[in-house]
Design a protein around this motif. Sequence first.
Motif, PDB file in Angstrom:
ATOM      1  N   GLN A  94       0.834  -1.192   0.000  1.00  0.00           N
ATOM      2  CA  GLN A  94       0.000   0.000   0.000  1.00  0.00           C
ATOM      3  C   GLN A  94       0.874   1.250   0.000  1.00  0.00           C
ATOM      4  O   GLN A  94       1.842   1.338   0.761  1.00  0.00           O
ATOM      5  CB  GLN A  94      -0.923   0.017   1.227  1.00  0.00           C
ATOM      6  CG  GLN A  94      -1.875  -1.163   1.309  1.00  0.00           C
ATOM      7  CD  GLN A  94      -2.900  -1.159   0.194  1.00  0.00           C
ATOM      8  OE1 GLN A  94      -3.409  -0.104  -0.188  1.00  0.00           O
ATOM      9  NE2 GLN A  94      -3.201  -2.340  -0.343  1.00  0.00           N
ATOM     10  N   THR A  96       1.774   4.736   1.116  1.00  0.00           N
ATOM     11  CA  THR A  96       1.462   5.575   2.276  1.00  0.00           C
ATOM     12  C   THR A  96       1.661   7.055   1.967  1.00  0.00           C
ATOM     13  O   THR A  96       0.953   7.906   2.498  1.00  0.00           O
ATOM     14  CB  THR A  96       2.317   5.190   3.485  1.00  0.00           C
ATOM     15  OG1 THR A  96       3.715   5.295   3.139  1.00  0.00           O
ATOM     16  CG2 THR A  96       2.011   3.761   3.915  1.00  0.00           C
ATOM     17  N   ASN A  97       2.642   7.387   1.128  1.00  0.00           N
ATOM     18  CA  ASN A  97       2.835   8.763   0.697  1.00  0.00           C
ATOM     19  C   ASN A  97       3.633   8.787  -0.591  1.00  0.00           C
ATOM     20  O   ASN A  97       4.350   7.834  -0.910  1.00  0.00           O
ATOM     21  CB  ASN A  97       3.506   9.619   1.780  1.00  0.00           C
ATOM     22  CG  ASN A  97       4.909   9.138   2.111  1.00  0.00           C
ATOM     23  OD1 ASN A  97       5.863   9.448   1.400  1.00  0.00           O
ATOM     24  ND2 ASN A  97       5.045   8.386   3.199  1.00  0.00           N
ATOM     25  N   GLU A 197      -4.087   8.505  -4.923  1.00  0.00           N
ATOM     26  CA  GLU A 197      -5.030   8.882  -3.869  1.00  0.00           C
ATOM     27  C   GLU A 197      -4.671  10.283  -3.396  1.00  0.00           C
ATOM     28  O   GLU A 197      -3.701  10.477  -2.664  1.00  0.00           O
ATOM     29  CB  GLU A 197      -4.959   7.882  -2.716  1.00  0.00           C
ATOM     30  CG  GLU A 197      -6.057   8.070  -1.686  1.00  0.00           C
ATOM     31  CD  GLU A 197      -6.007   7.024  -0.588  1.00  0.00           C
ATOM     32  OE1 GLU A 197      -6.966   6.960   0.204  1.00  0.00           O
ATOM     33  OE2 GLU A 197      -5.019   6.266  -0.526  1.00  0.00           O
ATOM     34  N   SER A 218      -1.807   9.470   1.733  1.00  0.00           N
ATOM     35  CA  SER A 218      -2.928   8.531   1.868  1.00  0.00           C
ATOM     36  C   SER A 218      -4.290   9.207   1.786  1.00  0.00           C
ATOM     37  O   SER A 218      -5.238   8.803   2.458  1.00  0.00           O
ATOM     38  CB  SER A 218      -2.805   7.747   3.182  1.00  0.00           C
ATOM     39  OG  SER A 218      -1.581   7.046   3.233  1.00  0.00           O
TER      40      SER A 218
END
Length: 322
Positions: A94, A96-97, A197, A218
């Motif tokens: 995933q 995260t940034n 995102e 995120s």
Amino acid sequence: MDELREALLAREPLAPDPDEMLAAAGRRVERHRARRRVAGAVAAVAVVVAGVTTGMSLLRSPAPEAPGLTVAAPGAVSAPELPFTLSGELTGYQVTNWTQSGTGFSAELTGISVLGSVEIWLGTEDPEIGQTSPVTAVEVNGGPATVRTVGSHGQLRISWQPAPGRWATILAGVSGATAEALELAAEGLSIKPVPAEALLQSLTVPGSLSVASWTGYSGALDTVVLCPVDVPSKNPPTFPGGLSNTSCVTVQAGKGDAPYAPLPAGNTSFKEVERTRNGDVYLSDDHRMALRRVGADGWVLAQTEHGDASVLPELVISAKVG
């Protein structure tokens, strides 16, 4: 509370075993080694034919454009895309940034594997230039790649060219990672853009400024640094941590308590100056910060230390927050 504890205990056997997941990753590495030994023997026979056909394919294929921001200043600036998709060893990781700047696109990802968390970078400049630590030569999808130790914690990093004119690196988050595991991870990274995102979807940038960097956390916080057009894009200022060029402007979008951090020190008072269909806009006493409330708990904040403060209200009004 007792009922919740009993429910969690009942589901515990259904959770994946981290040790088994790591062991499976190790087995994939061993299978990959075996495939490489077989592939090496086959490649020794087919190298001449493969070299000719590959060379023709590269000549026919145009070099892809470098990842960048969608910028048309003055005008609307849209959040960048993630310039990659994940598969194979990176499945389940995933983001995260991420940060898009003049030096390329970088992202931090978390996941469970022998690599730990990883950092991915994509750009147009060879990351091996100036490196002096020992290297291990490997292959990624049949092309040359380099693994070396970087940093003070002994982490391994793999670098390769996923496409003509493009470079990529993956930095392992743990010191015990192996070159084979990094090789597998690199083979799971494809240069296929997907939407990032981003909380801040777009804003209108005046012609005197250009985008130096765009960072997303995120979908909870976005930070865009806008600098005068004469500030080199290859050496963008950073935020937070202080702007190296105080004529730059920082635009942030977030949720929760608005950041009333004083700039300069002691200036914490905001006054409402305009009601718009996009939300109420507030200015600090020295006009160096503009704040717009978005919905029940969202906000957009623009600030500058010594830049053109007259652009701040329009920046926060134009910001589209998703």
